[in-house]
Enzyme design. Structure first.
Site, PDB file in Angstrom:
ATOM      1  N   ARG A   1      13.375   0.449  14.873  1.00 17.06           N
ATOM      2  CA  ARG A   1      12.462   0.888  15.959  1.00 17.06           C
ATOM      3  C   ARG A   1      13.479   1.523  17.212  1.00 17.06           C
ATOM      4  NH1 ARG A   1       8.951   1.850  13.299  1.00 17.06           N
ATOM      5  NH2 ARG A   1      10.604   1.288  11.588  1.00 17.06           N
TER       6      ARG A   1
ATOM      7  N   GLU B   1       1.459   4.143   4.387  1.00 20.55           N
ATOM      8  CA  GLU B   1       1.666   2.686   4.079  1.00 20.55           C
ATOM      9  C   GLU B   1       1.427   1.677   2.876  1.00 20.55           C
ATOM     10  OE1 GLU B   1       3.896   1.816   6.456  1.00 20.55           O
ATOM     11  OE2 GLU B   1       3.382   2.853   8.375  1.00 20.55           O
TER      12      GLU B   1
END
Length: 744
Positions: free
Chosen positions: A609, A226
């Site tokens: 998502r 990340e």
């Protein structure tokens, strides 16, 4: 073994695993299997003779680190336990524990969470006679945090004319002095806040080249997950650690950089190539998570951003259903429609509650969905509520444990000195603080010598407390974390007080403390934890994130959370709600292109998502600051290609959207449909409602005909409770409601 873990990879994934030497940036699109790549890359290094102790892997959550370690262990065995893998804060805290004496701390330093820091700032504001309405605690802490994340020390802050001018403009001219007092008090308390774990690691490496060199030689391979979420401080440390061997691998997606408000700097990933001219870039563009419709809709949105690393995310998954767009009359109606949709999808496709997620921009939006789901008897959980470790009874016991290991921790001391009540009131505590200040000593120095400083009359209960703490300290030196904590919970009187509270809340608090003791026992019994001391346990819990200590065992619930909290997660069915201008995008993020592009990245994260089906919704009216506000659809809805929406019309065509809405989300009862599509009478003209009274018959443009049941004039705006023949009972603000009085 090597063939086994390489066989299941696509070509870019395989290339990323095999590229072990030199600087590497893996641009990983949403759902592209980046965790698998990182896992196999580390496994590949170990299988080719690299010592696990020489590998540093930095993540942003404990959960991600644990999941990755488990996967690696399945490939290489128990050697995976020797990898230095964890969050930035946990890894740097580990280094600081070893090297703390180099920067004026002991290895048992406390780690202050946000509430501890705020408590300290409140104390300082009182001592410095500063108005807490001007120097708001949250603002002060955010200002200090931003400075530390930018590696701006107290001295640099106070010398900087720009900061001084900005503080004066914000009417907080003493901010520099407050920053210094805050840092001085932390050092005196042998404590660091979360930002200090990064800031002080930079100080350690800057001022002690031998220490930096030790860790540079130790870590031959450095990996960062990340990477788009790193701040200045995190990147500087990472770059320093990788400077000797240059084997740095960063994995991230600039399109998912959404944490600028926490200090994340998207320029770290956008400009990474400038720092490493020999950089190898590999793009993971195949999405394994979502349908073609969802992937292409997400692409059509994110392509509007100018500042980005271009990539073409694609998938071999099925086309899937089109994206439903729901228009609701109000936020309450939005809640009902979404709850109805979840209920119907569950019934039609035999789904579980846990297959669904409702994502919103702000936590305040959850109420309408909570109420609607409860009425449908649909279980739900809210991520981002009060963390287990933030509950009062847990913080009370943890404060005892902290103070036992670190008597300089004055925030912990002030919390426990009269807990349970032992006759040491606010007045006595104030005298302890004054005596310590006059003598230039810490609070514990006064508490542990109370007769000398305060006289025999006040000293009795204080001396008893000091003796208690000394006995706890002795126990901690002899026993493991569990035995010590159980002894403290019992001997301090905390358990007894909770046990005597026979209310439902009291029982819950007692059970929470027992759950904490169980967690400590689990920590001690875990063979991976070599250090089983109380100090080691406290370090582990101080670095937990709120989403990772959820003790709820019933997982079959609809998940509700902010989009920021949803990053990294996936659900079969996703509802993105509240898609209105000034709400999403947020009104606070419309002042610059950079801010707007971050909001667009947030929307992209929300869309991606979803695995199977995506639903978007917005409300035409929403209460804000006690008044009903007319809303307009979010600009982001217009950025989705119409081909992917369940309509052939543009957003500006209101009638088309009503029809589309009715067609796509058909309510269960026919009469509800009729209510939704009521056609006003040909002579419909809104009446003057100042004369409206109970018993009158009225017509509403949307809800149809009804009877006024009650007029409420007590509020700022007059309200009417009206029972409509087909839409049921509604309460309307008369300043907004367009009603035609049919008969009086």
């Amino acid at each position: 073994m090597e063939l086994e873990y390489l066989e299941g990879l696509n070509e870019p994934q395989r290339e990323a695993v095999l590229q072990t030497e030199g600087p590497l940036m893996i641009i990983a699109g949403a759902g592209s299997g980046k965790t698998r790549v990182l896992t196999y890359r580390i496994s590949h290094l170990i299988n080719h003779g690299i010592d696990p102790f020489a590998i540093l892997a930095l993540t942003f959550t404990n959960k991600a680190a644990a999941e990755m370690r488990q996967r690696i262990e399945k490939v290489v065995g128990s050697e995976a336990r020797s990898i230095w893998m964890g969050t930035f804060h946990s890894i740097f805290a580990r280094i600081l524990r070893i090297e703390a004496h180099r920067i004026g701390y002991t290895r048992d330093f406390s780690i202050y969470d946000t509430e501890d820091s705020k408590s300290l700032i409140r104390t300082l504001l009182k001592e410095m006679n500063l108005d807490d309405k001007t120097y708001r605690v949250g603002t002060v802490l955010h200002r200090i945090s931003s400075a530390k994340n930018g590696l701006i020390s107290v001295n640099e802050y106070q010398r900087n004319e720009l900061f001084r001018a900005e503080d004066e403009g914000n009417r907080i001219p003493e901010m520099g002095r407050l920053y210094r007092a805050y840092q001085d008090r932390l050092l005196k308390a042998n404590a660091m806040d979360f930002d200090d774990l990064l800031f002080n690691t930079n100080v350690l490496f800057r001022d002690h080249i031998d220490v930096l060199n030790k860790y540079q030689q130790k870590f031959r391979y450095v990996m960062v997950d990340e990477f788009q979420d790193t701040n200045v401080s995190q990147y500087v440390i990472t770059r320093k650690l990788a400077a000797v061997h240059q084997n740095i691998c960063v994995v991230g997606d600039d399109a998912q950089s959404i944490y600028a408000f926490r200090g994340a700097n998207i320029q770290n990933i956008l400009n990474f190539e400038k720092d490493y001219p020999d950089l190898k870039i590999i793009k993971l563009e195949q999405n394994y998570r979502s349908t073609k419709t969802i992937v292409q809709a997400a692409n059509s949105v994110i392509n509007k951003n100018k500042a980005q690393l271009r990539k073409a995310v694609w998938t071999e998954n099925e086309d899937g259903s089109l994206i439903d767009l729901v228009k609701a009359g109000s936020d309450n109606e939005e809640g009902v429609l979404i709850a109805n949709s979840i209920f119907e999808e569950k019934m039609q496709h035999s789904l579980r509650n846990s297959d669904f997620a409702i994502l919103y921009r702000t936590n305040a939006q959850s109420r309408a969905f909570e109420e609607a789901l409860r009425r449908k008897n649909i279980k739900y959980r809210i991520i981002g509520g009060l963390s287990f470790y933030q509950r009062k009874e847990i913080k009370d016991l943890v404060a005892y444990l902290r103070f036992t290991t670190n008597q300089n921790d004055e925030e912990a001391l002030k919390r426990i000195i009269n807990l349970p009540k032992r006759g040491i009131g606010e007045g006595t505590i104030a005298k302890i603080i004054v005596a310590a200040g006059e003598a230039g000593l810490g609070l514990w120095d006064v508490v542990s010598n109370s007769v000398s400083f305060l006289g025999a009359r006040l000293a009795g209960p204080i001396d008893t407390f000091a003796t208690l703490i000394k006995s706890f300290r002795y126990t901690a030196e002899q026993k493991d974390a569990y035995e010590t904590a159980a002894h403290i919970a019992k001997t301090s009187g905390l358990l007894k007080e909770l046990h005597e509270d026979k209310t439902v809340e009291g029982l819950a608090r007692f059970e929470n403390v027992q759950a904490l003791l169980n967690a400590i026992k689990e920590f001690v019994d875990n063979p991976q934890n070599e250090d089983k001391s109380l100090s080691a346990f406290l370090q582990s819990v101080s670095l937990l994130t709120s989403a990772e200590d959820d003790k709820d065992t019933d997982r079959d619930k609809v998940t509700m959370m902010t989009i920021h909290a949803a990053k990294g997660l996936e659900f079969k069915y996703v509802y993105i709600v509240g898609l209105e201008e000034d709400l999403f995008p947020s009104q606070m993020m419309l002042t610059s292109r950079a801010d707007l592009e971050e909001e667009r990245r947030l929307f992209y994260v929300a869309i991606t998502r979803a695995e199977k089906k995506l639903t978007l919704s917005y409300a035409e009216t929403r209460y804000q600051y006690g008044r009903l506000k007319n809303c307009e659809p979010s600009r982001f809805l217009k950025e989705i290609d119409n081909d992917y929406l369940r309509t052939n019309h543009s957003l500006s065509n209101r009638e088309a959207y009503v029809n589309s809405f009715v067609r796509n989300l058909t309510p269960r009862k026919p009469e509800q449909i009729n209510a939704t599509i009521h056609t006003p009478s040909s002579d419909f003209t809104p009446s003057d409602t100042s004369r409206l009274a109970e018993g009158m018959k009225v017509e509403h443009a949307k809800f149809g005909f009804g009877t006024v049941k009650e007029i409420d004039a007590s509020a700022h705006d007059r309200k009417a409770r009206i029972f409509f023949d087909k839409a049921g009972e509604k309460t309307l603000l008369l300043s907004f409601a367009k009603l035609r009085i049919v008969e009086s």
